[in-house]
Design a protein around this motif. Structure first.
Motif, PDB file in Angstrom:
ATOM      1  N   CYS A  41      -3.831  -0.236  -8.479  1.00 52.61           N
ATOM      2  CA  CYS A  41      -4.300  -0.329  -7.106  1.00 52.61           C
ATOM      3  C   CYS A  41      -5.784  -0.658  -7.148  1.00 52.61           C
ATOM      4  O   CYS A  41      -6.393  -0.603  -8.218  1.00 52.61           O
ATOM      5  N   VAL A  89      -1.469  -2.059  -4.037  1.00 48.79           N
ATOM      6  CA  VAL A  89      -0.586  -1.693  -5.141  1.00 48.79           C
ATOM      7  C   VAL A  89       0.395  -2.856  -5.354  1.00 48.79           C
ATOM      8  O   VAL A  89       1.008  -3.311  -4.380  1.00 48.79           O
ATOM      9  N   HIS A 138       0.847  -1.191   0.000  1.00 52.35           N
ATOM     10  CA  HIS A 138       0.000   0.000   0.000  1.00 52.35           C
ATOM     11  C   HIS A 138       0.884   1.242   0.000  1.00 52.35           C
ATOM     12  O   HIS A 138       2.031   1.200   0.403  1.00 52.35           O
ATOM     13  N   TYR A 143      -3.641   4.432  -1.040  1.00 50.95           N
ATOM     14  CA  TYR A 143      -3.789   3.605  -2.243  1.00 50.95           C
ATOM     15  C   TYR A 143      -3.624   2.149  -1.826  1.00 50.95           C
ATOM     16  O   TYR A 143      -2.532   1.741  -1.444  1.00 50.95           O
ATOM     17  N   ILE A 155       1.321   9.348  -9.362  1.00 55.50           N
ATOM     18  CA  ILE A 155       0.435  10.255  -8.629  1.00 55.50           C
ATOM     19  C   ILE A 155       0.926  11.691  -8.767  1.00 55.50           C
ATOM     20  O   ILE A 155       0.156  12.622  -9.021  1.00 55.50           O
ATOM     21  N   LEU A 176      -5.119   4.929 -12.510  1.00 53.64           N
ATOM     22  CA  LEU A 176      -4.570   3.807 -11.746  1.00 53.64           C
ATOM     23  C   LEU A 176      -5.472   2.574 -11.672  1.00 53.64           C
ATOM     24  O   LEU A 176      -4.987   1.458 -11.507  1.00 53.64           O
ATOM     25  N   MET A 228      -7.462  10.066 -10.584  1.00 49.39           N
ATOM     26  CA  MET A 228      -6.682   8.984  -9.979  1.00 49.39           C
ATOM     27  C   MET A 228      -7.217   7.614 -10.392  1.00 49.39           C
ATOM     28  O   MET A 228      -6.463   6.710 -10.720  1.00 49.39           O
ATOM     29  N   HIS A 229      -8.545   7.460 -10.360  1.00 50.76           N
ATOM     30  CA  HIS A 229      -9.135   6.176 -10.761  1.00 50.76           C
ATOM     31  C   HIS A 229      -8.825   5.873 -12.227  1.00 50.76           C
ATOM     32  O   HIS A 229      -8.469   4.764 -12.581  1.00 50.76           O
ATOM     33  N   VAL A 241      -8.705   4.094  -3.851  1.00 53.10           N
ATOM     34  CA  VAL A 241      -8.038   5.273  -3.287  1.00 53.10           C
ATOM     35  C   VAL A 241      -8.977   5.855  -2.233  1.00 53.10           C
ATOM     36  O   VAL A 241     -10.140   6.102  -2.524  1.00 53.10           O
ATOM     37  N   CYS A 288      -9.742  12.019  -6.419  1.00 57.44           N
ATOM     38  CA  CYS A 288      -9.531  10.626  -5.998  1.00 57.44           C
ATOM     39  C   CYS A 288     -10.774   9.759  -5.906  1.00 57.44           C
ATOM     40  O   CYS A 288     -10.668   8.544  -5.864  1.00 57.44           O
TER      41      CYS A 288
END
Ligand SMILES: [Zn+2]
Length: 1060
Positions: free
Chosen positions: A319, A341, A273, A338, A353, A311, A307-308, A322, A300
């Motif tokens: 991940c 990961v 993480h 997160y 990030i 990632l 972020m989604h 978030v 997030c």
């Protein structure tokens, strides 16, 4: 004398907020008056400390060990039982909060003085410190309630990440936010009672104490009670005390970005993480604090956030989730977490990030989506209103923050809680303002990054070290030394466990339960919900519904009229409508429904991003659940919350989500990857494994609850994930079939909870779009509707004949054991035994009651309780985080036999005073289940329609439980509870560490069960088994320590599934 500091009516919700302060003692009091059944109190003490000794946390426990006037452990719990109340407490980095939650003002008022006496005159005896904080027992093992609690938390990756981040941020400046107020193990080992008492005297002062009360408070009675308490407190000193944190100098600000990697114990090394911590504005700067919060939300949260998209919503996600946490310290702190990961990607994800933040703050790149940001701000504004209405006690947190850091004159309290104007201000911000703000607080500001890497060798080392420590202690102390320690412990226990005199308990009278104001609602029905044999009597709400076409619409519509600014739409569907072969695909239809493209009538296609954005704009929440109100698990509830103004457009949106989504291979791939990634956490969790094993054994493949189970569907998910790239249509055609059979008008019960006078066209809104879209199905009467399936209808052969079987699931990732022992119980909701059974179980499960003392108190298990689940027709004995599973069963059996009057060794009688407490708990459970308008309406439909208990179900039940006799209690114990402990009539499921499985298996065979060991192959979830081959008689070390007395912090209401 309490003097008024400030009072105001907030501009976004009803009720008055006021603050008083005693100028003589400095005591503070904040009230938020709110019409609801429960009163919530938070009593806050600021806890600034410059070490990791854990003084704040140890005190939190010691306060409950007795006070000068009430020197009895567990007294508050026992009185709470009588007076519809719960007590609890938590310690954070800057504050300890003691809570009192009561049904009705009278109960709260009765307990308040007793509670406050504990805060200002605790006994803090040596013996209490010895048992509660830390000691070594007669076997050389380290124990102590606080010690065991911190031992369990010390290796948790989130706690570890926060610990490291706080050291990096604050330690060099000797700022108290660096301190682990819970206590580090090494510090707790040497913490003395004198040090705790010294800390107590320095910070438990009247000017460092604030009482916050939320609910139906009687203001003049409150002032009378608190003033009387204030009169007993000493004057403030001549030289005024230093205010914690506020008077301790500047909070250090990070000068450059720091990265810290650490290891946490985990046998699975595939994923770790990552946490990023940013320092934000001053906590009293409400505008900028809110701005940063919504900005992080924008960045997030949700499937379309940057972020989604970067990632998670990609092939091979980096991940699984978030999360954003914020801390209201004097200088605020924001953490981005997160999870899962891939270990080799931890550093890379950190750079990604930073890139995402950089790109988004760059005006020239034009990535910032102002429309979406404004939707989020508006939604947050609505959520602030909703929270104040439905969960007003969360405002107590803001009040406590104001006590810690706000101005004493009440100005910051008023600007923080009086208005939500900030959201209007933020809605005006331009892209330039947002990107500049983002550069200032996120991009150009240094942050701390902590990388949590899993290590199986560390996991092994911790286990070996723990054993080694016991071995060394035993050697050093020798037999004699250990015996002395055992003696010392016994003496301390004896001193702590003084019996509460009956006189004290009987003096304390239970308040009148009718003084608790339960929330009422008015029912109206339309379409097939209108039952011809029991017409709803002509109330004005029914007239309103009838006037809008309520009699003719071909849809089941049930309305509850409540006082609220919000509207809740729930659609209840039966899984029995989907064929057995297609049932496993239902979860994919539901999981993808809220983020899949939609094709509109005119042929235009909305992208999945547009669908998510629309949902954000139109609703305050959306989702689906298996089961209704944790009951009727063969149903699915699709759920939307919104403001009444959006009623019509949300209905249209629901019809599009049901009938116009276009399944898309890319979106399905993302969903399957996500479900598979989340499985990792579930496989490690003892309770998930237990529940899954029960479903897989007792339910047939006709069960929707089984089809929904993630662990049971792992194989299918993997197959689909492989298949979808090659041949997406095969899956998509199945999903289409599921949708056609599931989303039909004869499989829906639509529930609307709202202030009905605020809904435009409550019935005809459904007729226009929804019924039309559904494909012209004709349903005319209730008889055309799919029935509500019961668990009883979908049992496997095994589930139909409980008895004689034991299933043991060895799980390397769990240290303690989890167990469910079950037998058949009443399954008719109007069974005449239900009132007596409810009282008997409430009695057995009481805090400080028979099971609590006999099992938790004896150190056998952290939690143990018996439930009667009427829907599946089962009586269940549950044991959570057990050190001794079979020992817990035997202890429970002895208790049950004693109360049933069939024991040869002991007889226990149901005592009148305790029966009263058992009934009180039932009253407060009903009150807290209907804590706000929406949950009260939800409960009413459950009781009235699904359980068929009639309109007055709760009033009837309260009447009946009060009339239950001792003879009836003994009778239900014999007929319903004793069969649990007869191996021919009960089945048992156990999840435990592999080192324990053989021992448990032998013991269960001795009790008469035929044992299946590892029926689901859980032992092979990792390959750690061989390491324990060197186990000797110390096997019990593998078990989590069990607190032998009340741990105030973690009391969870595990029994909230009780069928009352
Ligand atoms: Zn604790």
């Amino acid at each position: 004398m309490m003097e008024l500091v400030v009072e105001f009516e907030p501009d976004y919700t009803s009720g008055k907020i006021a603050k008083w302060r005693s100028s003589r003692t400095g005591l503070q009091l904040i009230m938020f008056q709110k019409d609801r059944p429960m009163v919530d109190g938070s009593f806050a003490v600021a806890t600034e400390i410059h070490d990791d000794s854990g003084c704040p946390h140890t005190l939190e426990h010691l306060i409950f060990m007795g006070s000068k006037n009430y020197p009895y452990k567990g007294l508050l719990d026992t009185l709470g039982n009588k007076a519809f109340s719960n007590t609890n407490a938590t310690t954070e980095t800057d504050v300890t909060r003691y809570t009192l939650e009561s049904a009705g003002w009278q109960s709260f008022r009765a307990l308040l003085p007793v509670y406050l006496d504990h805060l200002v005159h605790p006994t803090l005896t040596d013996s209490a410190c010895y048992t509660e904080v830390y000691h070594v027992d007669g076997e050389g093992k380290e124990k102590g309630v606080v010690f065991s609690e911190m031992q369990a938390a010390e290796n948790d990756p989130i706690s570890m990440a926060i610990f490291h981040a706080h050291k990096l941020l604050y330690e060099s400046a000797n700022c108290a936010y660096a301190s682990e107020t819970g206590g580090l193990l090494n510090a707790l080992r040497v913490l003395t009672a004198d040090r705790i008492r010294e800390f107590y005297h320095s910070l438990y002062r009247s000017d460092n104490l604030c009482l916050v009360l939320v609910g139906p408070v009687d203001e003049s009675e409150m002032l009378e009670t608190v003033s009387a308490f204030d009169d007993t407190l000493p004057d403030l000193p001549k030289v005024s005390n230093k205010r914690p944190f506020v008077d301790s100098g500047e909070i250090p600000l990070l000068e450059k970005t720091l990265v810290k990697k650490f290891f946490f114990p985990d046998t699975d090394e595939s994923s770790g993480h990552l946490m990023l911590v940013f320092q934000g504005p001053n906590v009293n700067d409400h505008l900028n604090v809110t701005a940063l919060y919504v900005l992080l939300n924008y960045l997030c949260v949700s499937d379309v956030s940057p972020m989604h998209k970067r990632l998670i919503e990609i092939d091979d996600p980096l991940c699984s989730e978030v999360d954003v946490f914020d801390e209201s310290y004097l200088v605020t702190e924001y953490s981005l977490w997160y999870s899962n990961v891939p270990t080799s990607e931890l550093e890379n994800v950190h750079s990604i990030i930073e890139e995402v933040l950089q790109a988004h703050s760059d005006d020239a790149r034009r990535e910032f989506d102002l429309v979406r940001m404004r939707d989020i701000i508006e939604r947050e504004r609505l959520l602030a209103i909703q929270t104040a209405e439905m969960y007003p006690s969360t405002l107590a947190r803001s009040a406590v923050t104001d006590f810690l850091y706000g101005n004493l004159d009440g100005s910051t309290l008023k600007s923080g809680l009086g208005t939500i104007k900030v959201y209007y201000d933020l809605a005006q911000w331009s892209i330039e303002q947002w990107t500049a703000f983002m550069r200032m607080w996120l991009v150009n500001r240094p942050h701390v990054a902590t990388l949590a890497e899993p290590s199986s060798s560390l996991a092994k080392k911790i286990r070996i070290d723990a054993k080694e420590r016991v071995r060394t202690t035993r050697q050093e102390l020798g037999k004699e030394g250990l015996a002395k320690l055992e003696e010392k412990l016994q003496a301390a226990n004896e001193e702590n466990e003084r019996k509460i005199p009956d006189r004290l308990l009987s003096e304390f009278t239970t308040p009148d339960p009718t003084s608790i104001k339960l929330i009422e609602s008015t029912t109206a029905t339309a379409g097939t919900a209108r039952s011809p044999d029991a017409p709803v009597s002509g109330n004005t709400i029914q007239e309103l519904v009838d006037g809008d076409g309520g009699e003719t619409i071909p849809l089941y519509l049930h309305f509850e009229h409540v006082t609220s600014s919000f509207c809740s739409i729930k659609i209840l569907l039966s899984t029995s409508a989907v064929s057995e072969e297609l049932l496993p695909f239902l979860k994919i239809v539901l999981g993808s429904m809220y983020s899949t493209p939609i094709e509109l009538e005119d042929g235009t296609v909305l992208s999945y991003e547009e669908v998510v954005n629309t949902l954000t704009r139109e609703t305050t929440s959306y989702g689906y659940l298996t089961g209704y109100n944790r009951d009727f698990n063969e149903t699915i509830v699709i759920d939307f919350e919104l403001v009444p103004e959006r009623y019509e457009s949300v209905i249209e949106l629901i019809s599009q989500l049901m009938w116009r989504t276009k399944f898309d291979p890319t979106r399905l791939q993302v969903l399957l990857d996500k479900l598979l990634l989340e499985l990792a956490d579930q496989k490690r969790d003892g309770n998930s494994v237990l529940q899954s094993a029960i479903k897989q054994t007792l339910l047939s493949s006709r069960s929707g609850a089984l089809a929904d189970d993630e662990l049971a569907s792992e194989k299918l998910l993997k197959e689909l994930s492989d298949q979808i790239e090659r041949d997406p249509m095969q899956l998509i055609s199945k999903l289409e079939l599921v949708r056609q059979s599931f989303f039909t008008l004869n499989n829906m019960r639509v529930l609307v909870f709202s202030d009905m006078t605020r809904l435009q066209r409550p019935v005809s809104s459904w007729a226009r779009k929804f019924v039309k879209e559904s494909g012209k199905m004709v349903i005319e009467s209730t008889a055309d509707l799919h029935g509500i399936p019961r668990t009883l209808d979908v049992l496997s052969d095994e589930g139909k004949s409980l008895g004689g079987k034991a299933y043991i699931m060895p799980l390397p990732s769990t240290e303690s054991s989890h167990m469910s022992l079950m037998t058949n119980g009443p399954s008719k909701f109007n069974d005449r035994d239900i009132p007596a059974l409810t009282v008997a179980l409430s009695y057995l499960n009481l805090v400080e009651g028979p099971l609590w003392r006999g099992i938790r108190g004896a150190g056998l298990s952290y939690g143990a309780w018996i439930q009667a689940l009427i829907e599946p027709g089962r009586i269940v004995f549950r044991v959570d985080r057990a050190a001794e599973v079979v020992g817990s069963i035997e202890a429970a059996r002895a208790i049950a036999e004693a109360y049933a009057g069939v024991s040869t060794s002991a007889t226990e009688e149901f005592e009148g005073m305790i029966i009263e407490s058992a009934v009180s708990i039932i009253v407060s459970d009903i009150a807290s289940d209907g804590i706000n308008a929406m949950s009260a309406a939800e409960r009413k439909f459950l009781q009235q329609v699904l359980r068929g208990r009639g309109r007055q179900a709760d009033q009837d039940l309260l009447e009946q439980v009060r009339q239950v006799t001792k003879t009836q209690l003994v009778d239900v114990m014999r007929r319903w509870i004793l069969p649990l402990f007869d191996a021919r009539k009960s089945s048992v499921f156990v999840v435990c560490n592999p080192v324990k499985s053989l021992e448990i298996s032998v013991a269960l065979e001795k009790l008469g069960y035929s044992v299946s060991l590892d029926p689901f192959d859980t032992a092979s979830l990792d390959d750690e088994n061989d390491e324990d081959s060197d186990e000797d008689e110390d096997e019990s070390e593998a078990s989590e320590e069990v607190d032998s007395s009340s741990d105030e912090e973690e009391d969870s209401d595990d029994d909230d599934d009780d069928d009352i």
